[in-house]
Design a protein around this motif. Sequence first.
Motif, short mmCIF file in Angstrom:
data_model
loop_
_atom_site.label_atom_id
_atom_site.label_comp_id
_atom_site.label_asym_id
_atom_site.label_seq_id
_atom_site.Cartn_x
_atom_site.Cartn_y
_atom_site.Cartn_z
N UNK A 97 1.68 9.40 -5.82
CA UNK A 97 2.41 10.72 -5.51
C UNK A 97 3.08 11.33 -6.57
N UNK A 98 4.34 10.41 -6.83
CA UNK A 98 5.42 10.72 -7.86
C UNK A 98 4.68 10.97 -9.03
N UNK A 99 3.93 10.16 -9.52
CA UNK A 99 3.23 10.38 -10.74
C UNK A 99 2.30 11.49 -10.73
N UNK A 100 1.72 11.75 -9.87
CA UNK A 100 1.07 13.22 -9.82
C UNK A 100 1.83 14.47 -9.72
N UNK A 101 2.94 14.37 -9.17
CA UNK A 101 3.99 15.42 -9.22
C UNK A 101 4.69 15.46 -10.44
N UNK A 143 1.07 -1.22 -0.03
CA UNK A 143 -0.04 0.04 0.15
C UNK A 143 0.81 1.20 -0.12
N UNK A 144 1.89 1.34 0.87
CA UNK A 144 2.85 2.36 0.86
C UNK A 144 3.47 2.65 -0.44
N UNK A 145 3.80 1.61 -1.09
CA UNK A 145 4.47 1.69 -2.17
C UNK A 145 3.41 2.20 -3.62
N UNK A 146 2.45 1.75 -3.37
CA UNK A 146 1.41 2.24 -4.56
C UNK A 146 1.25 3.82 -4.29
N UNK A 147 1.03 4.06 -3.02
CA UNK A 147 0.67 5.62 -2.61
C UNK A 147 1.86 6.50 -3.05
N UNK A 148 3.26 5.93 -2.65
CA UNK A 148 4.15 6.61 -3.13
C UNK A 148 4.44 6.75 -4.84
N UNK A 149 4.28 5.80 -5.29
CA UNK A 149 4.03 5.88 -6.96
C UNK A 149 3.03 6.68 -7.36
#
Length: 69
Positions: free
Chosen positions: A47-51, A39-45
């Motif tokens: 967030x990076x994709x959004x930025x 879950x944390x990896x998916x949220x990190x990806x």
Amino acid sequence: MKNLGIRCGLMLLALAELRRPANDHHERGDVPGWVMITLMSAVLVAALLALAGPALEAMFNQAMDTVGS
């Protein structure tokens, strides 16, 4: 007298082994930990994709235009 403690400990381990269900595996792993990591990896990806999404899209389009011409 020392062997009595060891024998009792081994007997308790054997009894615990007999009480365990047959489908219970010794190394099941930490399922909640793996779920949290995923879950944390998916949220990190996300967030990076959004930025960085617009910059990556512009870079991709520029590369495609270069290859296409």
